[in-house]
Design a protein around this motif. Structure first.
Motif, short mmCIF file in Angstrom:
data_model
loop_
_atom_site.label_atom_id
_atom_site.label_comp_id
_atom_site.label_asym_id
_atom_site.label_seq_id
_atom_site.Cartn_x
_atom_site.Cartn_y
_atom_site.Cartn_z
N LEU A 198 0.85 -1.12 -0.11
CA LEU A 198 -0.17 -0.01 0.07
C LEU A 198 0.78 1.50 -0.02
CD1 LEU A 198 -2.29 -1.18 2.86
CD2 LEU A 198 -2.75 -1.38 0.48
N HIS A 199 0.05 2.28 -0.41
CA HIS A 199 0.91 3.61 -0.66
C HIS A 199 -0.02 4.83 -0.10
CE1 HIS A 199 4.60 2.25 -2.59
NE2 HIS A 199 3.88 1.28 -2.95
N ARG A 200 0.44 5.63 0.43
CA ARG A 200 -0.56 6.68 0.86
C ARG A 200 -0.83 7.43 -0.34
NH1 ARG A 200 2.13 7.58 5.73
NH2 ARG A 200 0.69 7.72 7.39
N ARG A 201 -1.98 8.12 -0.44
CA ARG A 201 -2.26 8.94 -1.79
C ARG A 201 -2.09 10.45 -1.46
NH1 ARG A 201 -8.18 6.77 -3.98
NH2 ARG A 201 -7.69 4.74 -3.89
N THR A 248 2.06 -2.06 5.01
CA THR A 248 1.20 -3.14 4.85
C THR A 248 0.21 -3.11 5.91
OG1 THR A 248 2.88 -4.13 6.10
CG2 THR A 248 2.87 -4.72 3.78
N ALA A 249 -1.13 -3.43 5.49
CA ALA A 249 -2.10 -3.62 6.37
C ALA A 249 -1.83 -4.83 7.49
CB ALA A 249 -3.47 -3.97 5.63
N THR A 309 -4.46 0.00 11.28
CA THR A 309 -3.12 0.19 11.45
C THR A 309 -2.09 -0.38 10.28
OG1 THR A 309 -3.79 0.00 13.89
CG2 THR A 309 -1.38 -0.80 13.23
N VAL A 310 -1.09 0.25 9.79
CA VAL A 310 -0.17 -0.28 8.97
C VAL A 310 1.01 -0.39 9.57
CG1 VAL A 310 -1.65 0.67 6.88
CG2 VAL A 310 0.16 2.19 8.10
N ARG A 311 1.90 -1.11 8.73
CA ARG A 311 3.30 -1.25 9.28
C ARG A 311 4.19 -0.64 8.42
NH1 ARG A 311 3.53 -6.69 10.06
NH2 ARG A 311 3.00 -6.24 12.39
N SER A 354 7.66 0.26 12.22
CA SER A 354 6.87 0.75 13.12
C SER A 354 5.41 0.85 12.51
CB SER A 354 7.27 2.24 13.45
OG SER A 354 7.21 2.76 12.26
N GLU A 355 4.46 0.94 13.71
CA GLU A 355 3.10 0.79 13.17
C GLU A 355 2.35 2.38 13.11
OE1 GLU A 355 2.35 -3.62 14.26
OE2 GLU A 355 1.06 -2.01 15.28
N GLU A 356 1.44 2.42 12.31
CA GLU A 356 0.62 3.73 12.39
C GLU A 356 -0.81 3.39 12.02
OE1 GLU A 356 2.25 6.84 9.91
OE2 GLU A 356 0.36 7.98 10.07
N THR A 357 -1.70 4.16 12.79
CA THR A 357 -3.13 3.88 12.64
C THR A 357 -3.59 4.99 11.62
OG1 THR A 357 -3.41 2.47 14.55
CG2 THR A 357 -5.21 3.45 13.61
N LEU A 358 -4.42 4.82 10.88
CA LEU A 358 -4.72 5.60 9.64
C LEU A 358 -6.13 5.90 9.90
CD1 LEU A 358 -3.03 4.20 6.69
CD2 LEU A 358 -2.32 5.88 8.06
#
Ligand code: BT5
Length: 247
Positions: free
Chosen positions: A205-208, A219-220, A230-232, A237-241
């Motif tokens: 995945l990529h941000r738009r 990655t999801a 939450t993506v890796r 590291s992880e981040e929640t979108l």
């Protein structure tokens, strides 16, 4: 009948966008809920002002539902429900088809996009837009992933593709949507669980950023209780979108 909601589909030829015409229909007091199904769109739209290629042969539909009909458990995850009901409709036509979801609004087969959903509202009504490629995979001209069609998936599964048409698909989406909306035992947690289980977590995945894709590869990992992803990241590291859209 779809769980007490009779099918109410208006079929038209070309429109600008079914989202805009559905709003005009509400203003003209068309009986709701209804679905507007168009043969093609001159100005089909995706999220964030992106264009939705809409040649003849595919399904372009907006289902209009009064907000008051949608239970509080379903409302916060309605965009996820839109994807789930599209997947359920395709899998009813092509049992065992490998159809997955990409958070938050894409329907995917083998890494290619079958369709997408777009939820809007006018304060009293919800407009659930659904575009699915039935017969034609338009070239994708921005950084999006390649398109595929339900006919391609049917042929690969040994199902006669001429048995799959936009009208029939729209009727199935309608039935699955109202079955979910009218199920007063369903919880938000269950809907999130279903979407999580239906995601293709192998996708890159990529941000738009408009029509551009962000450089970072994501990655999801999982959805939280509100359906946020939450993506890796490459460094682990992880981040929640919350409101991001992804290519
Ligand atoms: C979506 O947006 O995926 C939501 C699409 C919703 C379309 C329906 S059709 C009926 C109703 N009326 C409308 O006017 N709209 C709704 P998004 O996630 O932003 O995806 C847009 C991106 O998908 C584009 O930037 C392209 O990369 C790609 N794309 C455009 N047309 C496509 C197509 N026909 N098939 C596959 N990918 C496409």
């Amino acid at each position: 009948m779809s769980e007490g909601i009779p099918l109410n589909i208006h079929c038209v030829e070309e429109v600008s966008s079914t989202m805009d015409v559905a709003r005009e229909m509400v203003a003209a007091s068309t009986r709701v809920p209804f679905a507007l199904l168009a043969g093609s769109q001159a100005k089909g739209r995706g999220t964030g002002g992106r264009a939705w290629a809409s040649p003849r042969g595919n399904m372009y539909c907006t289902i209009c539902v009064p907000e008051a009909m949608v239970p509080a458990e379903v409302m916060p995850v309605l965009p996820l429900v839109a994807g789930l009901v599209c997947r359920a409709a395709i899998m009813e036509l092509i049992p065992g088809a490998d159809v997955h979801l990409k958070w938050p609004n894409d329907i995917i087969h083998n890494g290619m996009k079958i369709g997408g959903t777009l939820v809007e509202n006018d304060g009293t009504h919800l407009f659930i837009g659904i575009g699915m490629n039935v017969a034609v995979a338009p070239p994708v001209t921005d950084a999006g992933r390649p398109a595929t069609t339900i006919h391609n998936i049917a042929e690969a599964a040994g199902v006669k593709s001429e048995t799959v048409n936009p009208r029939q698909l729209a009727a199935l989406v309608w039935r699955h949507l109202f079955t979910t909306v009218n199920d007063n035992t369903i919880t938000r947690a269950e809907l999130v669980r279903r979407f999580d289980a239906a995601m293709d977590k192998s996708l890159t995945l990529h941000r738009r950023n408009g029509a551009e894709r962000g450089e970072e590869t994501l990655t999801a990992v999982r959805l939280n209780e509100w359906g946020h992803l939450t993506v890796r990241k490459p460094d682990g590291s992880e981040e929640t979108l919350m409101a991001d859209y992804l290519f």
